[in-house]
Design a protein around this motif. Structure first.
Motif, PDB file in Angstrom:
ATOM      1  N   LEU A   1       0.834  -1.203   0.000  1.00  0.00           N
ATOM      2  CA  LEU A   1       0.000   0.000   0.000  1.00  0.00           C
ATOM      3  C   LEU A   1       0.867   1.251   0.000  1.00  0.00           C
ATOM      4  N   ASN A   2       0.433   2.251  -0.714  1.00  0.00           N
ATOM      5  CA  ASN A   2       1.071   3.560  -0.709  1.00  0.00           C
ATOM      6  C   ASN A   2       0.154   4.545  -0.008  1.00  0.00           C
ATOM      7  N   TYR A   3       0.543   4.930   1.210  1.00  0.00           N
ATOM      8  CA  TYR A   3      -0.243   5.945   1.917  1.00  0.00           C
ATOM      9  C   TYR A   3       0.283   7.312   1.480  1.00  0.00           C
TER      10      TYR A   3
ATOM     11  N   ARG B   1      -3.208   7.777   5.331  1.00  0.00           N
ATOM     12  CA  ARG B   1      -2.023   8.607   5.541  1.00  0.00           C
ATOM     13  C   ARG B   1      -2.269   9.579   6.687  1.00  0.00           C
ATOM     14  N   ILE B   2      -3.442  10.184   6.689  1.00  0.00           N
ATOM     15  CA  ILE B   2      -3.775  11.142   7.749  1.00  0.00           C
ATOM     16  C   ILE B   2      -3.769  10.439   9.110  1.00  0.00           C
TER      17      ILE B   2
ATOM     18  N   GLY C   1      -9.802  17.791  16.180  1.00  0.00           N
ATOM     19  CA  GLY C   1      -8.406  17.789  15.715  1.00  0.00           C
ATOM     20  C   GLY C   1      -8.240  16.975  14.443  1.00  0.00           C
ATOM     21  N   LEU C   2      -8.884  15.818  14.393  1.00  0.00           N
ATOM     22  CA  LEU C   2      -8.826  15.004  13.171  1.00  0.00           C
ATOM     23  C   LEU C   2      -9.476  15.750  12.012  1.00  0.00           C
ATOM     24  N   MET C   3     -10.605  16.394  12.295  1.00  0.00           N
ATOM     25  CA  MET C   3     -11.327  17.123  11.249  1.00  0.00           C
ATOM     26  C   MET C   3     -10.454  18.241  10.660  1.00  0.00           C
TER      27      MET C   3
END
Lengths: 370, 370
Positions: free
Chosen positions: A104-106, A229-230, A305-307
């Motif tokens: 996988l490529n994040y 990725r995030i 924070g994630l948002m």
């Protein structure tokens, strides 16, 4: 082909050594249960009944033939025949080779300057091209098929080569157009922040396809970001937030006059190894968070924070889909959204459908061996 | 209706006390995020953007009206209006009432002398009867609909009232009959030991329906057992086996010329609270176990032990389905099988389909409020 160098046995197992240096250990009970001769000739399903033997079963006799290990068991009148290449390939501790498992490529925006593109006609004509496209769709979570025929059904037709469509309460296909009485914000001209679809479902759809039929409006570019990725960056930089968002389950809900579909799940889903296996992020259908008050401030801190992180430009890539293009993305990994548009400036019409991971993986396997 | 007795506030939360003794605490950020006035008027989806406010938001002012709490926020020009009954019902820490949550009865044969039965015509005519049937199907994992019309479509038609069918590689419906070149043991006259369907799927189908069209053979009775009862007994009596079977993931696989559907999952699935959430048990399509040799003897000991336990008569109930009957059972909980039959003695034809838990739950909710 590697050759079998030696066979030893003790009270419970065979030890086999191969010319390529492979050592493998085969418990007798495993060999008896996996006798290739006790599969149904048509269905290939196991007919052997494990309860018919004792766990401490051992061979009455055995011998090595040129390409087989032959074992005579006390409970069976004929010899069991184990091909040596089958024994090497299926040895305990080794996962079977699987073309549907890809590295996988994040990605962030800098790592994926252009969305990988595949010609729809070539994919229809060549199984190996279609396999390439599907493996790339797994690797990056996102590909575009281009050069679709000038036909409203062209996207669905290409989809049929991959797998059947997953039906949801929005239908088997859904029309992303501006509607007068929408039951979903996708069916308006509003901007849609990055999100994943249908976290309120017990089983969140795997791949989403959006076939562009018409797009002549001002605005309305599609936006994508790699949620894995995030989440990987979040895990490194704010591990407490990551743990909270992967540990707490919150309610999600869609309801209209016909349906009331609810499910509790965490925003970040991990597999049994602790690796990322899903991201569910859709503020529009996050139901009223019913966590205890004492957890809510921590939850909102991590959630907001994630948002904010999801909206950082470094993660975001944009592409205005044109007629003849269809995007395919992993709905449990890649966030999608769109810029708002002026509904008076032209027409914008995408046709969407879902195909499960399951079906995509199966197609990769069947095409890869043919 | 309980009355609001008092409202207190500190720097981050409101405290509300109700006449029924309920105390509830509402963080300001939660209230701002769940403003009932910031839902899309048609879709009921949240329009409020959480990133637009600070986590330490607090009211500019507030007041209690007769049936509402009115809050003025610094970032919004109009007051937010929270109905008091909404605040009581949606208070943090309290899960929303849900008619799809029913108490479960984990049964052995002695506890379920007869499979609960519902009249198909009454279910079609009365939403409340259909809700009763679906809630009982959740409670016991198993019900029978009887009195279906003499029509091959009658089972599917009743199914349509419940939810749409889940498609798999076996189709949207499947015909359980004796076939000349079967791709599944169900399509033979062989006895089928108790099993669950399709553990090889990423998403295992929820409810299975089997509508009996014809059954005039000698033999061929349907057999059922409650896997969750069996697992509960296993957990109490052989906890090491239970832990191993819920912890180790093994490969499952179905393959024919068109499909190669594989998934790794544990036989016993637990939710985040450690409660039973699924049982996957189908020796026919258990793929070659690729665990390390050192784990295989323990695995086989636990696996064979579970298999023997599943076959104990105390768990097993039998019923010979007749025309006009359709059984509905939870395929992630209740094991099903059949006795062998003599294919020359008559006809046996069941039509099967799956409806996801999701859809059944949604139908219970929409019928329960109407």
């Amino acid at each position: 082909m590697s050759e079998l160098l030696s066979v030893d046995c003790d009270s419970t197992v065979f030890h086999l050594v191969w010319s390529d240096g492979t050592h493998a250990t085969y418990p007798y009970i495993w060999l008896r249960d996996n006798d290739p001769g006790e599969l149904h000739p048509h269905t290939r399903e196991r007919l052997f009944d494990l309860t018919s033997v004792s766990l401490d079963i051992s061979p009455e006799s055995w011998q090595q033939a040129s390409a087989h290990l032959l074992v005579k068991w006390h409970d069976k009148s004929t010899e069991s025949i184990y091909p040596l290449d089958w024994l090497l390939e299926n040895r305990p501790g080794k996962h079977r080779a699987d073309p549907a498992v890809v590295s996988l490529n994040y990605w962030s925006a800098a790592d994926l300057p252009a969305i990988p593109r595949f010609d729809a006609r070539l994919c229809r004509e060549s199984g190996s091209t279609l396999v390439d496209a599907l493996q790339e769709a797994k690797r990056h979570g996102l590909v575009i098929f281009e050069g679709l025929e000038d036909d409203d059904q062209a996207g669905e037709n290409l989809g049929e080569l991959i797998g059947f469509k997953r039906r949801t309460n929005f239908g088997t296909t859904f029309e992303v157009v501006n509607k007068p009485s929408p039951n979903n914000l996708a069916y308006t001209a509003l901007p849609l922040p990055l999100h994943t679809d249908l976290p309120n479902q017990e089983q969140v759809p795997g791949y989403q396809f959006l076939h562009c039929l018409r797009n002549s409006v001002t605005g309305g570019a599609s936006v994508f970001a790699d949620g894995f990725r995030i989440c990987t960056d979040l895990r490194a930089q704010a591990p407490d937030d990551f743990d909270l968002l992967s540990g707490l389950q919150i309610p999600w809900r869609f309801h209209d006059e016909n349906d009331d579909v609810r499910f509790r799940r965490s925003i970040i889903e991990l597999d049994s190894m602790g690796d990322l296996s899903g991201l569910a992020f859709n503020a529009h259908i996050a139901d009223v968070a019913d966590l205890p008050s004492s957890q809510l401030l921590d939850f909102y801190q991590a959630y907001q924070g994630l948002m904010q992180r999801i909206r950082e430009p470094q993660y975001r890539i944009c592409h205005t889909l044109g007629p003849g293009e269809m995007v395919m993305f992993d709905n449990r990994r890649v966030l999608h959204g769109r810029e708002g548009f002026d509904p008076g400036s032209g027409e914008r019409h995408l046709r969407g459908f879902y195909v499960e991971h399951n079906e995509v993986n199966s197609r990769i396997r069947t095409l890869a061996i043919s």
